[in-house]
Scaffold this motif. Sequence first.
Motif, PDB file in Angstrom:
ATOM      1  N   VAL A 194       8.202   2.086  -0.309  1.00 33.09           N
ATOM      2  CA  VAL A 194       6.701   2.143   0.006  1.00 33.09           C
ATOM      3  C   VAL A 194       5.536   1.805  -0.781  1.00 33.09           C
ATOM      4  O   VAL A 194       5.804   2.202  -2.047  1.00 33.09           O
ATOM      5  CB  VAL A 194       6.456   3.599   0.547  1.00 33.09           C
ATOM      6  N   VAL A 195       4.867   1.169  -0.747  1.00 37.56           N
ATOM      7  CA  VAL A 195       3.978   0.505  -1.656  1.00 37.56           C
ATOM      8  C   VAL A 195       2.614   1.131  -1.225  1.00 37.56           C
ATOM      9  O   VAL A 195       1.950   0.937  -0.067  1.00 37.56           O
ATOM     10  CB  VAL A 195       3.915  -1.002  -1.781  1.00 37.56           C
ATOM     11  N   ALA A 196       1.772   1.671  -2.372  1.00 42.14           N
ATOM     12  CA  ALA A 196       0.336   1.984  -2.151  1.00 42.14           C
ATOM     13  C   ALA A 196      -0.184   0.842  -2.892  1.00 42.14           C
ATOM     14  O   ALA A 196      -0.186   0.570  -3.888  1.00 42.14           O
ATOM     15  CB  ALA A 196       0.297   3.154  -3.047  1.00 42.14           C
ATOM     16  N   LYS A 197      -0.851   0.142  -2.073  1.00 43.57           N
ATOM     17  CA  LYS A 197      -1.672  -1.027  -2.379  1.00 43.57           C
ATOM     18  C   LYS A 197      -3.220  -0.412  -3.192  1.00 43.57           C
ATOM     19  O   LYS A 197      -3.512   0.764  -3.023  1.00 43.57           O
ATOM     20  CB  LYS A 197      -2.214  -2.064  -1.381  1.00 43.57           C
ATOM     21  N   VAL A 198      -3.731  -1.657  -3.690  1.00 46.55           N
ATOM     22  CA  VAL A 198      -5.045  -1.196  -4.593  1.00 46.55           C
ATOM     23  C   VAL A 198      -6.160  -0.537  -3.592  1.00 46.55           C
ATOM     24  O   VAL A 198      -6.380  -1.308  -2.390  1.00 46.55           O
ATOM     25  CB  VAL A 198      -5.526  -2.267  -5.350  1.00 46.55           C
ATOM     26  N   GLY A 199      -6.587   0.425  -3.670  1.00 47.30           N
ATOM     27  CA  GLY A 199      -7.684   1.105  -2.902  1.00 47.30           C
ATOM     28  C   GLY A 199      -7.004   2.356  -2.042  1.00 47.30           C
ATOM     29  O   GLY A 199      -7.672   3.052  -1.248  1.00 47.30           O
ATOM     30  N   ALA A 200      -5.662   2.295  -2.061  1.00 47.17           N
ATOM     31  CA  ALA A 200      -5.046   3.578  -1.385  1.00 47.17           C
ATOM     32  C   ALA A 200      -5.373   4.960  -2.029  1.00 47.17           C
ATOM     33  O   ALA A 200      -5.649   5.124  -3.208  1.00 47.17           O
ATOM     34  CB  ALA A 200      -3.606   3.589  -1.270  1.00 47.17           C
ATOM     35  N   VAL A 201      -5.573   5.814  -1.277  1.00 47.33           N
ATOM     36  CA  VAL A 201      -5.634   7.269  -1.791  1.00 47.33           C
ATOM     37  C   VAL A 201      -4.422   7.969  -1.431  1.00 47.33           C
ATOM     38  O   VAL A 201      -4.167   8.374  -0.309  1.00 47.33           O
ATOM     39  CB  VAL A 201      -7.000   7.950  -1.098  1.00 47.33           C
ATOM     40  N   MET A 202      -4.074   8.493  -2.714  1.00 50.18           N
ATOM     41  CA  MET A 202      -2.613   9.297  -2.661  1.00 50.18           C
ATOM     42  C   MET A 202      -2.816  10.694  -2.053  1.00 50.18           C
ATOM     43  O   MET A 202      -4.044  11.079  -1.993  1.00 50.18           O
ATOM     44  CB  MET A 202      -2.184   9.330  -4.001  1.00 50.18           C
ATOM     45  N   PRO A 203      -1.877  11.409  -1.371  1.00 49.52           N
ATOM     46  CA  PRO A 203      -2.345  13.014  -1.052  1.00 49.52           C
ATOM     47  C   PRO A 203      -2.664  13.641  -2.140  1.00 49.52           C
ATOM     48  O   PRO A 203      -3.480  14.537  -1.707  1.00 49.52           O
ATOM     49  CB  PRO A 203      -0.693  13.267  -0.711  1.00 49.52           C
ATOM     50  N   SER A 204      -2.701  13.558  -3.244  1.00 48.11           N
ATOM     51  CA  SER A 204      -3.065  14.265  -4.435  1.00 48.11           C
ATOM     52  C   SER A 204      -4.577  13.938  -4.679  1.00 48.11           C
ATOM     53  O   SER A 204      -5.342  14.598  -5.283  1.00 48.11           O
ATOM     54  CB  SER A 204      -2.160  13.885  -5.694  1.00 48.11           C
TER      55      SER A 204
END
Length: 204
Positions: A141-151
């Motif tokens: 799973v990749v969080a790309k630039v601009g993603a907002v993590m659950p934290s």
Amino acid sequence: MIAFYNPEGVGDILLITLEPFEKQNVRIEKKGDVVRIFDEKTRKTVGYNIFQASRHFSLKAERGRAAVDGEMIDAVNRLLRENGFEEISADLSPKFVVGLVKEKKKHPNADKLSVCQVDVGGEVLQIVCGAPNVEAGQKVVVAKVGAVMPSGMVIKEAELRGVKSMGMICSARELELPNAPQEKGILVLDDAYRVGEPFEFPGQ
């Protein structure tokens, strides 16, 4: 574009961030219910605060993060036009996607970091990863630039020990998946997942 709405904690204000900024370097301009936030030197708009937001929008928020879609962008732009501000645009493509680790190399300046080339469907991202279990050939799973993590952490373009990193390879714990293992390590997906497809998870 990232939007936050937390009426209990902040009040009836929609907070829109267009790009990262340092608070000490910005100024504001207010017209009606809209406050424009801009860089003091470049005059470039970096965000907006919209007061009495519930009067202007039908807002859906999860853990303070407001859902950004075409309908919201249209409503925001209509309000900006009414108050004499420039319209905004937003990248609505999925920010959490399935990636394939094409290559893993040791970081030249850090023993516990790896430099990975990750295919996310249509492009290959260089991502610096500190997980001990990352290997070439894995679907992740990749969080790309601009993603907002659950934290609440926003994924940004970064440079780690001199090497550029364009996203994050995620663990189940970082995604706050049910029954996520507590030990350090990325989430490795099975072959049923397709490279480039959105990865959906609770609380996104």
